[in-house]
Design a protein around this motif. Sequence first.
Motif, mmCIF file in Angstrom:
data_model
loop_
_atom_site.group_PDB
_atom_site.id
_atom_site.type_symbol
_atom_site.label_atom_id
_atom_site.label_comp_id
_atom_site.label_asym_id
_atom_site.label_seq_id
_atom_site.Cartn_x
_atom_site.Cartn_y
_atom_site.Cartn_z
ATOM 1 N N ASN A 1 0.723 -1.269 -0.062
ATOM 2 C CA ASN A 1 0.005 0.012 0.119
ATOM 3 C C ASN A 1 0.800 1.134 -0.199
ATOM 4 O O ASN A 1 0.658 2.196 0.706
ATOM 5 N N LYS A 2 1.993 1.255 -0.918
ATOM 6 C CA LYS A 2 3.064 2.309 -0.899
ATOM 7 C C LYS A 2 2.936 2.935 -2.018
ATOM 8 O O LYS A 2 2.766 2.019 -3.352
ATOM 9 N N LEU A 3 2.963 4.232 -2.408
ATOM 10 C CA LEU A 3 3.074 4.904 -3.701
ATOM 11 C C LEU A 3 4.320 5.090 -4.269
ATOM 12 O O LEU A 3 4.655 5.868 -5.145
ATOM 13 N N ASP A 4 5.213 4.625 -3.514
ATOM 14 C CA ASP A 4 6.638 4.923 -3.385
ATOM 15 C C ASP A 4 7.459 4.355 -4.889
ATOM 16 O O ASP A 4 7.015 3.553 -5.394
ATOM 17 N N TYR A 5 8.365 5.342 -5.564
ATOM 18 C CA TYR A 5 9.188 5.140 -6.419
ATOM 19 C C TYR A 5 10.734 5.470 -6.087
ATOM 20 O O TYR A 5 10.973 6.527 -6.306
ATOM 21 N N LEU A 6 11.327 4.346 -5.708
ATOM 22 C CA LEU A 6 12.583 4.952 -4.963
ATOM 23 C C LEU A 6 13.703 5.413 -6.027
ATOM 24 O O LEU A 6 13.642 5.190 -6.956
ATOM 25 N N VAL A 7 14.143 6.356 -5.615
ATOM 26 C CA VAL A 7 15.209 7.158 -6.359
ATOM 27 C C VAL A 7 16.844 7.321 -5.920
ATOM 28 O O VAL A 7 16.538 7.309 -4.345
ATOM 29 N N GLU A 8 17.662 7.316 -6.419
ATOM 30 C CA GLU A 8 18.974 7.419 -5.741
ATOM 31 C C GLU A 8 19.377 8.684 -5.822
ATOM 32 O O GLU A 8 20.471 9.203 -5.208
ATOM 33 N N GLY B 1 1.446 9.341 -10.927
ATOM 34 C CA GLY B 1 0.706 9.085 -10.012
ATOM 35 C C GLY B 1 1.395 8.300 -8.556
ATOM 36 O O GLY B 1 0.866 8.494 -7.506
ATOM 37 N N LYS B 2 2.618 7.889 -8.833
ATOM 38 C CA LYS B 2 3.443 7.670 -7.731
ATOM 39 C C LYS B 2 4.281 8.827 -7.315
ATOM 40 O O LYS B 2 4.254 9.850 -7.759
ATOM 41 N N TRP B 3 5.309 8.558 -6.441
ATOM 42 C CA TRP B 3 6.062 9.602 -5.344
ATOM 43 C C TRP B 3 7.202 9.031 -5.742
ATOM 44 O O TRP B 3 7.956 7.825 -5.117
ATOM 45 N N ARG C 1 4.816 16.691 8.334
ATOM 46 C CA ARG C 1 3.560 17.325 8.621
ATOM 47 C C ARG C 1 2.263 16.936 7.625
ATOM 48 O O ARG C 1 1.218 16.857 7.982
ATOM 49 N N GLU C 2 2.784 16.286 6.516
ATOM 50 C CA GLU C 2 1.878 16.222 5.334
ATOM 51 C C GLU C 2 1.132 14.922 5.673
ATOM 52 O O GLU C 2 1.543 13.801 5.863
ATOM 53 N N ILE C 3 -0.267 14.786 5.317
ATOM 54 C CA ILE C 3 -1.078 13.547 5.339
ATOM 55 C C ILE C 3 -0.650 12.860 4.108
ATOM 56 O O ILE C 3 -0.332 13.329 2.995
ATOM 57 N N GLY C 4 -0.338 11.641 4.190
ATOM 58 C CA GLY C 4 -0.049 10.705 3.316
ATOM 59 C C GLY C 4 1.533 10.303 3.532
ATOM 60 O O GLY C 4 1.960 9.196 3.070
ATOM 61 N N ALA C 5 2.144 11.008 4.463
ATOM 62 C CA ALA C 5 3.685 10.652 4.666
ATOM 63 C C ALA C 5 3.625 9.548 5.547
ATOM 64 O O ALA C 5 3.182 9.312 6.550
ATOM 65 N N SER D 1 8.044 6.759 3.187
ATOM 66 C CA SER D 1 7.153 6.190 2.118
ATOM 67 C C SER D 1 5.935 6.919 2.108
ATOM 68 O O SER D 1 5.800 8.077 2.856
ATOM 69 N N VAL D 2 5.269 6.717 1.205
ATOM 70 C CA VAL D 2 3.749 7.573 0.876
ATOM 71 C C VAL D 2 2.735 6.640 0.877
ATOM 72 O O VAL D 2 2.897 5.758 -0.079
ATOM 73 N N CYS D 3 1.688 6.699 1.512
ATOM 74 C CA CYS D 3 0.489 6.003 1.951
ATOM 75 C C CYS D 3 -0.241 5.989 0.484
ATOM 76 O O CYS D 3 -0.534 7.033 -0.004
ATOM 77 N N ALA D 4 -0.876 4.649 0.122
ATOM 78 C CA ALA D 4 -1.767 4.978 -1.041
ATOM 79 C C ALA D 4 -3.405 4.812 -0.656
ATOM 80 O O ALA D 4 -3.995 4.857 -1.504
ATOM 81 N N GLY D 5 -3.459 4.865 0.518
ATOM 82 C CA GLY D 5 -4.910 5.141 0.993
ATOM 83 C C GLY D 5 -5.800 3.772 1.656
ATOM 84 O O GLY D 5 -6.616 4.087 1.969
#
Length: 227
Positions: A46-53, A71-73, A103-107, A198-202
């Motif tokens: 349930n993650k919107l993650d797209y890992l980056v270097e 739509g990913k993060w 602070r941000e919702i979804g974090a 990570s970022v929550c997918a909901g």
Amino acid sequence: MGRCDVLADVPGSAPVFEADFASTAQWVAGRSWAYPGGGPTNPDDNKLDYLVEDPSYSRGGVFRATRRPDGKWSTGLLTTEGSDEGFMVRTGDVLEARVRLPREIGAWPAIRTWLDGDQEIDVFEYHPDNPDLLEPSNRVNGGHLYYRDAAVRPGEWVDFRVEFGAGSVEWTVNGTHLFSDHQGVGRSWRAYLIVNLSVCAGRHHPAPDPDTSEMSFEVAHLRVRRG
């Protein structure tokens, strides 16, 4: 308290690891076997993650996430797994960290351990939609706590101390002992470190607000002591 504050030394123990997030010998960026195939995505969790270097997402101690057109993060992750030094936490070690919560919702920030699909101890997980709640857990032998404290809130600094005992993992937050899981990690336990946002997918927690394009949390310091 500000970023330059430090935790007091633990009597009888010596630092064996001081996190230098800029160090490519200590940390690998944007890749982790805690994600299927090493990443970059993990939708089943349930993650919107797209890992980056990209070093701007993690190497300065500020772990960032930014919205992508698909739509990913794009998200920052560092792990000691696969690094030149290959540091691993062991039974009896004490981890100390100071973090500024997002602070941000979804974090969905976390500091945790990992090895071979298991050996996970969550120093903490946090979701700003539950602003006063921390989630420490022992996923090795069981043990979980929902810890609420008025001092825990979005944007605040929090001090963590976790002792990885053979018979009990002990959590201390802001100098107050809060949890003994009475399960521990066993005598031969070891695991790598992961720090990430990570970022929550909901599914379990709300996804980011539509007008949110960036989020972050900060780790001022992270060290491991060994007696």
